[in-house]
Each structure stands twice: as structure tokens, then as C-alpha cells.
Design a protein around this motif. Structure first.
Motif, mmCIF file in Angstrom:
data_model
loop_
_atom_site.group_PDB
_atom_site.id
_atom_site.type_symbol
_atom_site.label_atom_id
_atom_site.label_comp_id
_atom_site.label_asym_id
_atom_site.label_seq_id
_atom_site.Cartn_x
_atom_site.Cartn_y
_atom_site.Cartn_z
ATOM 1 N N GLY A 1 45.145 56.008 37.280
ATOM 2 C CA GLY A 1 45.802 57.286 36.984
ATOM 3 C C GLY A 1 44.804 58.396 36.727
ATOM 4 N N GLY A 2 43.746 58.062 35.991
ATOM 5 C CA GLY A 2 42.709 59.062 35.714
ATOM 6 C C GLY A 2 42.016 59.526 36.982
ATOM 7 N N LEU B 1 33.301 66.688 40.127
ATOM 8 C CA LEU B 1 33.581 65.290 40.451
ATOM 9 C C LEU B 1 32.656 64.355 39.672
ATOM 10 C CD1 LEU B 1 34.216 65.392 44.308
ATOM 11 C CD2 LEU B 1 35.867 64.822 42.528
ATOM 12 N N ARG B 2 31.363 64.712 39.608
ATOM 13 C CA ARG B 2 30.412 63.895 38.834
ATOM 14 C C ARG B 2 30.807 63.866 37.360
ATOM 15 N NH1 ARG B 2 26.661 66.068 42.365
ATOM 16 N NH2 ARG B 2 26.282 67.847 41.006
ATOM 17 N N GLU B 3 31.163 65.016 36.818
ATOM 18 C CA GLU B 3 31.546 65.094 35.409
ATOM 19 C C GLU B 3 32.812 64.274 35.141
ATOM 20 O OE1 GLU B 3 33.271 68.437 32.361
ATOM 21 O OE2 GLU B 3 31.805 69.095 33.849
ATOM 22 N N THR B 4 33.778 64.402 36.013
ATOM 23 C CA THR B 4 35.028 63.657 35.852
ATOM 24 C C THR B 4 34.784 62.161 35.992
ATOM 25 O OG1 THR B 4 36.284 65.529 36.713
ATOM 26 C CG2 THR B 4 37.395 63.389 36.694
ATOM 27 N N ALA B 5 33.949 61.777 36.943
ATOM 28 C CA ALA B 5 33.633 60.357 37.115
ATOM 29 C C ALA B 5 32.951 59.821 35.864
ATOM 30 C CB ALA B 5 32.745 60.155 38.332
ATOM 31 N N GLY B 6 32.071 60.580 35.274
ATOM 32 C CA GLY B 6 31.411 60.158 34.033
ATOM 33 C C GLY B 6 32.404 60.011 32.894
ATOM 34 N N THR B 7 33.351 60.952 32.815
ATOM 35 C CA THR B 7 34.376 60.892 31.766
ATOM 36 C C THR B 7 35.265 59.670 31.949
ATOM 37 O OG1 THR B 7 34.388 63.303 31.618
ATOM 38 C CG2 THR B 7 36.289 62.155 30.698
ATOM 39 N N VAL B 8 35.682 59.424 33.183
ATOM 40 C CA VAL B 8 36.544 58.272 33.464
ATOM 41 C C VAL B 8 35.795 56.976 33.152
ATOM 42 C CG1 VAL B 8 37.691 56.983 35.314
ATOM 43 C CG2 VAL B 8 38.030 59.441 35.141
ATOM 44 N N ALA C 1 33.304 56.522 31.029
ATOM 45 C CA ALA C 1 33.158 56.383 29.574
ATOM 46 C C ALA C 1 34.471 55.930 28.935
ATOM 47 C CB ALA C 1 32.699 57.693 28.958
ATOM 48 N N ARG C 2 35.562 56.523 29.374
ATOM 49 C CA ARG C 2 36.879 56.170 28.812
ATOM 50 C C ARG C 2 37.236 54.724 29.173
ATOM 51 N NH1 ARG C 2 40.103 56.225 24.790
ATOM 52 N NH2 ARG C 2 42.283 56.258 25.322
ATOM 53 N N THR C 3 36.921 54.315 30.375
ATOM 54 C CA THR C 3 37.193 52.952 30.805
ATOM 55 C C THR C 3 36.395 51.961 29.966
ATOM 56 O OG1 THR C 3 37.608 53.700 33.061
ATOM 57 C CG2 THR C 3 37.133 51.368 32.776
ATOM 58 N N GLN C 4 35.127 52.259 29.735
ATOM 59 C CA GLN C 4 34.301 51.375 28.913
ATOM 60 C C GLN C 4 34.821 51.309 27.485
ATOM 61 O OE1 GLN C 4 30.385 53.002 29.461
ATOM 62 N NE2 GLN C 4 30.013 51.849 31.352
ATOM 63 N N GLU C 5 35.259 52.444 26.966
ATOM 64 C CA GLU C 5 35.810 52.480 25.611
ATOM 65 C C GLU C 5 37.077 51.626 25.510
ATOM 66 O OE1 GLU C 5 38.023 55.733 22.769
ATOM 67 O OE2 GLU C 5 36.430 56.450 24.083
ATOM 68 N N LEU C 6 37.968 51.759 26.489
ATOM 69 C CA LEU C 6 39.201 50.972 26.492
ATOM 70 C C LEU C 6 38.898 49.484 26.652
ATOM 71 C CD1 LEU C 6 41.586 53.232 28.583
ATOM 72 C CD2 LEU C 6 41.806 52.648 26.172
ATOM 73 N N ALA C 7 37.949 49.155 27.519
ATOM 74 C CA ALA C 7 37.583 47.750 27.708
ATOM 75 C C ALA C 7 37.039 47.169 26.412
ATOM 76 C CB ALA C 7 36.556 47.620 28.833
#
Length: 119
Positions: free
Chosen positions: A18-19, A41-48, A50-56
Motif C-alpha cells: 500500500g505504501g 522517489l529515493r526519499e519515499t523508498a527510504g521512508t517505506v 524504514a517503516r517496514t523495518q520498524e514494523l518487522a
């Protein structure tokens, strides 16, 4: 517990997909130059990422907590089951010990007090 793990994995996958879809749609529809778009795109990919790692990490911690809880509860239940089995075994042994003299007395009464001669 495997159902909880699958729900966590499904949720994580949904968040990531979704992100990515939302970010890509927003970036591609916004009027920007190529270099600005690539930077976004680079900034958004970095945010996604980081958020994915946090959720994991959060899902991993929650899974470990659930595993510890289940282990503790299982140990307690096993201990209670062993204690109950021991109590039941003792009660059955006690019942047998008191039952044997009663059966012997009943046999004497039924036989009229006569005992059979021993060979």
C-alpha cells in the motif's frame, strides 16, 4: 500461533504494498521535473524501507512475547496436570488399600467364618 504470524505477515505485506502504490501514484501524478521526481522517489523508498523495518521489528518482538507467554502457561499447565495425576494416583492407591481388608472381611462373612484348609 501460526495464524497470528500469518496475520502479522499479511499486515506487513499490505502496509508495504500500500505504501509503495500510494507513494508511486502521488509522485507520478505530481507535476515535477525528472530530477525532483527521482529525489522524491529515493526519499519515499527510504521512508517505506524504514517503516517496514520498524514494523518487522515490532512484529518480531510481539511474536517473542507471545512465545514466552505460551511457554510459561504451558509449563504451569503441565505442572498442575502432574500434580493432579499424582493426587489421583494416591487416592486410588488409598482406596485400594482400604478396599482389600474389606473384601477379605466380606469373604469371611460370606463363607460363614470358615476358612478353607491350607495344603
Amino acid at each position: 500461533m501460526s495464524e497470528n504470524n500469518m496475520n502479522g505477515k499479511d499486515f506487513l505485506l499490505g502496509v508495504v504494498v500500500g505504501g509503495i502504490i500510494g507513494a508511486a501514484t502521488a509522485l507520478l501524478l505530481a507535476p515535477k521535473t525528472g530530477s525532483e521526481l527521482r529525489a522524491d522517489l529515493r526519499e519515499t523508498a527510504g521512508t517505506v524501507t524504514a517503516r517496514t523495518q520498524e514494523l518487522a521489528h515490532q512484529i518480531g518482538e510481539k511474536s517473542q512475547q507471545i512465545a514466552r507467554t505460551v511457554s510459561t502457561q504451558t509449563t504451569e499447565i503441565v505442572g498442575k496436570a502432574k500434580e493432579l495425576a499424582s493426587t489421583v494416583a494416591e487416592e486410588v492407591k488409598g482406596w485400594r488399600d482400604t478396599r482389600e481388608p474389606v473384601q477379605a472381611a466380606e469373604a469371611v462373612v460370606i463363607d460363614g467364618g470358615e476358612e478353607e484348609p491350607q495344603a
